[in-house]
Enzyme design. Structure first.
Site, PDB file in Angstrom:
ATOM      1  N   GLU B  47       0.813  -1.225   0.000  1.00 25.97           N
ATOM      2  CA  GLU B  47       0.000   0.000   0.000  1.00 25.97           C
ATOM      3  C   GLU B  47       0.843   1.270   0.000  1.00 25.97           C
ATOM      4  O   GLU B  47       0.428   2.298  -0.530  1.00 25.97           O
ATOM      5  CB  GLU B  47      -0.965   0.020   1.191  1.00 25.97           C
ATOM      6  CG  GLU B  47      -2.084  -1.014   1.118  1.00 25.97           C
ATOM      7  CD  GLU B  47      -1.675  -2.374   1.658  1.00 25.97           C
ATOM      8  OE1 GLU B  47      -0.483  -2.571   1.950  1.00 25.97           O
ATOM      9  OE2 GLU B  47      -2.563  -3.253   1.789  1.00 25.97           O
ATOM     10  N   PHE B 109     -10.963  -7.121  14.538  1.00 32.65           N
ATOM     11  CA  PHE B 109      -9.907  -7.576  13.642  1.00 32.65           C
ATOM     12  C   PHE B 109      -9.656  -6.521  12.560  1.00 32.65           C
ATOM     13  O   PHE B 109     -10.582  -6.041  11.915  1.00 32.65           O
ATOM     14  CB  PHE B 109     -10.315  -8.914  13.000  1.00 32.65           C
ATOM     15  CG  PHE B 109      -9.301  -9.415  12.008  1.00 32.65           C
ATOM     16  CD1 PHE B 109      -8.025  -9.772  12.418  1.00 32.65           C
ATOM     17  CD2 PHE B 109      -9.617  -9.497  10.655  1.00 32.65           C
ATOM     18  CE1 PHE B 109      -7.082 -10.218  11.505  1.00 32.65           C
ATOM     19  CE2 PHE B 109      -8.675  -9.946   9.734  1.00 32.65           C
ATOM     20  CZ  PHE B 109      -7.405 -10.301  10.157  1.00 32.65           C
ATOM     21  N   MET B 468      24.228   9.097   1.817  1.00 30.14           N
ATOM     22  CA  MET B 468      23.935  10.390   2.426  1.00 30.14           C
ATOM     23  C   MET B 468      24.160  10.370   3.933  1.00 30.14           C
ATOM     24  O   MET B 468      24.649  11.335   4.510  1.00 30.14           O
ATOM     25  CB  MET B 468      22.495  10.798   2.095  1.00 30.14           C
ATOM     26  CG  MET B 468      22.159  12.208   2.516  1.00 30.14           C
ATOM     27  SD  MET B 468      23.290  13.404   1.795  1.00 30.14           S
ATOM     28  CE  MET B 468      22.244  14.181   0.594  1.00 30.14           C
TER      29      MET B 468
HETATM   30  C1  LIG Z   1      12.490   5.921   5.058  1.00 30.79           C
HETATM   31  C2  LIG Z   1      13.799   6.570   5.329  1.00 30.79           C
HETATM   32  N1  LIG Z   1      14.655   6.007   6.235  1.00 30.79           N
HETATM   33  C3  LIG Z   1      15.841   6.591   6.496  1.00 30.79           C
HETATM   34  C4  LIG Z   1      16.207   7.744   5.862  1.00 30.79           C
HETATM   35  C5  LIG Z   1      17.547   8.383   6.165  1.00 30.79           C
HETATM   36  N2  LIG Z   1      18.369   8.418   4.952  1.00 30.79           N
HETATM   37  C6  LIG Z   1      18.470   9.506   4.170  1.00 30.79           C
HETATM   38  S1  LIG Z   1      19.404   9.262   2.813  1.00 30.79           S
HETATM   39  C7  LIG Z   1      19.759   7.685   3.270  1.00 30.79           C
HETATM   40  C8  LIG Z   1      20.642   6.805   2.441  1.00 30.79           C
HETATM   41  C9  LIG Z   1      20.101   6.532   1.090  1.00 30.79           C
HETATM   42  O1  LIG Z   1      20.865   5.507   0.502  1.00 30.79           O
HETATM   43  P1  LIG Z   1      20.828   5.225  -1.042  1.00 30.79           P
HETATM   44  O2  LIG Z   1      19.417   5.107  -1.492  1.00 30.79           O
HETATM   45  O3  LIG Z   1      21.719   4.115  -1.355  1.00 30.79           O
HETATM   46  O4  LIG Z   1      21.347   6.585  -1.662  1.00 30.79           O
HETATM   47  P2  LIG Z   1      22.822   7.221  -1.634  1.00 30.79           P
HETATM   48  O5  LIG Z   1      22.831   8.270  -0.574  1.00 30.79           O
HETATM   49  O6  LIG Z   1      23.792   6.127  -1.351  1.00 30.79           O
HETATM   50  O7  LIG Z   1      22.959   7.822  -2.992  1.00 30.79           O
HETATM   51  C10 LIG Z   1      19.129   7.379   4.483  1.00 30.79           C
HETATM   52  C11 LIG Z   1      19.260   6.091   5.201  1.00 30.79           C
HETATM   53  C12 LIG Z   1      15.272   8.299   4.949  1.00 30.79           C
HETATM   54  N3  LIG Z   1      15.511   9.448   4.320  1.00 30.79           N
HETATM   55  N4  LIG Z   1      14.114   7.681   4.688  1.00 30.79           N
END
Ligand SMILES: Cc1ncc(C[n+]2csc(CCOP(=O)(O)OP(=O)(O)O)c2C)c(N)n1
Ligand SMILES: [Mg+2]
Lengths: 159, 555
Positions: B47, B109, B468
């Site tokens: 969903e 439920f 990030m």
């Molecule tokens: C649902 C959710 N959980 C945690 C975060 C924290 N967060 C922000 S960016 C990131 C990493 C993203 O990793 P990836 O998709 O591999 O992208 P990259 O930064 O490596 O390009 C995280 C864990 C978030 N923004 N959203």
């Protein structure tokens, strides 16, 4: 500064939750909130006393306005208004003090609504100052408990 | 006719062509009625995917997206998607089944109080207790979701209400919406508009700060006219990207925490900042105390509560961006601003946006994709470094073509949102930039895409890391990296194969353009995996508590 907001809302279930939730969520301080029917069964009036500076009150008002069921908000703090609260106080009283307590009630135009061997229950209405003053006067006798409503308000003058 | 049939009739009357949903016990009547309705149902795989798909659909179709879930877990799975739509002001209708009225409140439920749960993340919500209310509620919901500052509206309907008999809603006579407490103001105040134009005439260093409000109000043409007539450079927030062509000389690109040097410098030195359809969010302003210190600020927004909420405003204007801009245009004279133009050009020259070129980077790939597809593609992203690199290096020139989760920053948004975009624009090219972390949050939606035969172009940056967050730990935690290494990732090539998706791999700079061209020429769905270095950082970056002009850039 303390502001009194008079808020007209649609009389629908859940509106109290929406308003109360908004205050909690955005971290505003509600001092009191009273909601009740009005002359129009479709709407209710909420009287909200909230503490905050101009900026906060402006945000409170704007955020309240975003609730779909809020119809009108008036900040009546600066307006000539009648403010009323209701209090029920149980005060310790025996034969020796009862007379004096009744005199105090007269001065505050309060009434005794229940009586027992060692206490009386007093009902009073008025603005916050009057209620506070009465409580101060009664305190030496021993206040057992009290229940107090929040403020309801209405602007003076013809409409 | 029963409540469920009436519901679909009313959706139809409001122009709904498709619904993204997932069935369950309490919505059986709706699924039954769908069989006889012209409305298409798109079966998602979770969903949350339905909510994000409805969001992507809304952004690409320019009308509210609709998602549908059963009571309990179905409804709670929508929550992230609803919150995401709320933060980005996306018009969306979420419909949930509820346990029968007689059981509400008994912890039956699959009962959850979804109207209670979504109170702070919907523009409004309804619990329908009588099937006769359905036409009015649906009409109001569409009105509320799509007017003023748009947002999600949830309609929760108990099963017995869906089953109960009710009169057939009159298709020609939609109920008139009359909500006493909801009258958005779209016309800006004339004297404030005059004051704003006076400031524009007096300004020596004006900057336009543009947000999603311009895209929603479809005011890009008016914005372009104002900017070019009075020579005002344009910086955008993440939501505003694309509202003004980023290949134009007046474009400053993204501003804020990861803004371009010239956008952030221009704002810091500006003597007038005209914010339109923005909310001065913390990611855009950096430390507000240091934000646009020398500038008078004009703020135009449809939501009065945004004005003065975060930044102190000199000229507040509540109204629809397009209507207000049209008024601006009646009064604003042509202006040269030669000195300011020189200064902007000098910043662009001396403080350019750049990335390392000695190895393969996501930035290079994104820039190349931009050059190949700028004029035609819709671009969705997930959340992370790859998202900000897309915002910085793709160079968007079409309003609304950048589809991202800005306010909530929801990993997992990208793939289902791209599905929604492609459903709304079946003949257009839709690109998804995602990361190895993000894609694994909503990977199941590959199934939805394949089921609908969507020719999505997925570009997956695999740095084996939550890049990030790793970057945050680099700057804020003394390079102590914790929980950010993806020590196990699936073989994405095998994953693609399992779903019948054409797979490509890029591991060298030389291969970038040719592989992309080949992938884009493929008529079906493709996945291009790009091997990138986890140590790469998003630059520029403004650290916490710093002003926008204190940015760190790539050396
Ligand atoms: C649902 C959710 N959980 C945690 C975060 C924290 N967060 C922000 S960016 C990131 C990493 C993203 O990793 P990836 O998709 O591999 O992208 P990259 O930064 O490596 O390009 C995280 C864990 C978030 N923004 N959203
Ligand atoms: Mg990654």
């Amino acid at each position: 500064m303390r502001h009194t907001l008079s808020v007209i809302v649609e009389n629908k279930p859940g509106i109290l939750t929406r308003v109360a939730g908004l205050f909690a969520r955005r971290g505003y301080n509600i001092e009191s909130l009273v909601v009740g029917e009005t002359e129009n069964p479709q709407v209710s009036r909420m009287t909200i006393v909230v503490d905050g500076d101009e900026k906060i009150i402006e945000q409170v008002t704007k955020q309240l306005h975003k609730l779909i069921e809020v119809i009108k908000i008036s900040d009546i703090t600066q307006e000539e208004s009648v403010h009323r609260e209701l209090i029920l106080v149980r005060v310790a009283a025996d034969a020796s003090t009862r007379g004096e307590i009744m005199q105090i009630c007269e001065i505050f135009r309060a009434s005794i609504v229940d009586l027992s061997r060692n206490s009386v229950m007093i009902q009073a209405t008025g603005d916050q100052k009057k209620i506070e003053a009465m409580l101060t006067t009664l305190r030496p006798f021993g206040i057992r408990e009290f229940a107090r409503t929040g403020r309801i308000s209405m602007v003076r003058g013809s409409k | 006719m029963n409540g469920a049939q009436a519901l679909l009739k009313c959706l139809e009357a409001n122009g709904v062509e498709m619904i993204f949903g997932y069935p369950g016990g309490s919505v059986l009547p709706i699924y039954d009625a769908l069989l006889d309705s012209p409305i298409r149902h798109i079966l998602v795989r979770c969903e949350q995917g339905a909510a994000h798909a409805a969001n992507g659909y809304a952004r690409a179709a320019g009308k509210p997206g609709v998602c549908l879930a059963t009571s309990g877990p179905g409804a709670t799975n929508l929550v992230t998607g609803i919150a995401n739509a709320y933060m980005d002001s996306i018009p969306m209708i979420a419909i949930t089944g509820q346990v029968p009225t007689s059981m509400v409140g008994t912890d039956a439920f699959q009962e959850v109080d979804i109207t209670g749960i979504t109170l702070p993340i919907t523009k409004h919500n309804y619990l329908v207790k009588d099937p006769a209310e359905i036409p009015r509620v649906v009409q109001e919901a569409f009105h509320i979701a799509s007017t003023g500052r748009p947002g999600p509206v949830l309609i929760d309907i108990p099963k017995d209400v869906l089953q109960a008999q009710c009169p057939c809603p009159d298709a020609d006579e939609k109920p008139v919406v009359d909500i006493k407490g909801y009258r958005p103001n779209v016309k800006g105040h004339p004297s404030q508009i005059k004051n704003a134009v006076k400031l524009i005439e007096a300004a020596k260093r004006p900057v336009l700060m543009i947000g999603g409000g311009i895209i929603h109000a479809q005011a890009s043409a008016e914005l372009f006219e104002l900017a070019t007539r009075a020579n005002i450079p344009v910086a955008t927030t993440l939501m505003g990207i694309g509202a003004f062509s980023e290949t134009h000389r007046l474009s400053l690109g993204l501003m804020g925490m990861h803004g371009t040097p010239y956008a952030n410098l221009a704002i810091s030195k500006a003597d007038l900042l005209i914010g339109i359809g923005v909310r001065f969010g913390d990611r855009a302003t950096g430390d507000v105390g240091k934000f646009a210190r020398d500038a008078k600020i004009v703020h135009v927004d449809i939501d009065p509560a945004e004005i003065g909420k975060n930044a102190d405003i000199d000229v507040p204007i509540v109204g629809d961006a397009r209507i207000v801009l049209k008024e601006f245009l009646k009064l604003t004279p042509p202006m040269e601003q030669a000195e300011w133009m020189d200064q902007i050009a000098a910043w662009k020259q001396n403080r350019p946006l750049k990335f390392r070129t000695d190895q393969l980077t996501a930035q290079q790939v994104i820039e190349t994709v931009g050059n190949l597809t700028r004029d035609k593609a819709w671009v969705a992203t997930d959340v992370g470094q790859h998202q900000i690199w897309t915002a910085l290096f793709y160079k968007f020139n079409r309003p609304g073509s950048f589809i991202t989760s800005a306010g909530l920053g929801t990993m997992g948004y990208g793939l289902p949102a791209a599905n929604g975009v492609q459903m709304a624009r079946p003949d257009d090219m839709v690109i998804l930039f995602t990361g190895d972390g993000s894609i694994q949050m909503q990977m199941q939606e590959l199934g939805t895409a394949r089921q609908e035969n969507l020719p999505l172009k997925i570009i997956l940056f695999n740095n084996h890391a939550l890049g990030m967050v790793r970057q945050l730990q680099h700057f804020y935690c003394g390079k102590r990296y914790s929980g950010v290494k993806m020590t196990f990732n699936p073989q994405f090539s095998s994953l693609a194969e399992a779903y019948g998706i054409q797979y490509y791999h890029i591991s060298s700079q030389e291969a970038v353009e040719s592989t992309l061209k080949e992938a884009f020429a493929h008529p079906g769905m493709v996945m291009v995996e790009v091997a990138v270095d986890e140590q790469e950082m998003v630059y520029p970056t403004v650290l916490g508590g710093k002003g926008l002009d204190e940015l760190i850039v790539c050396d």
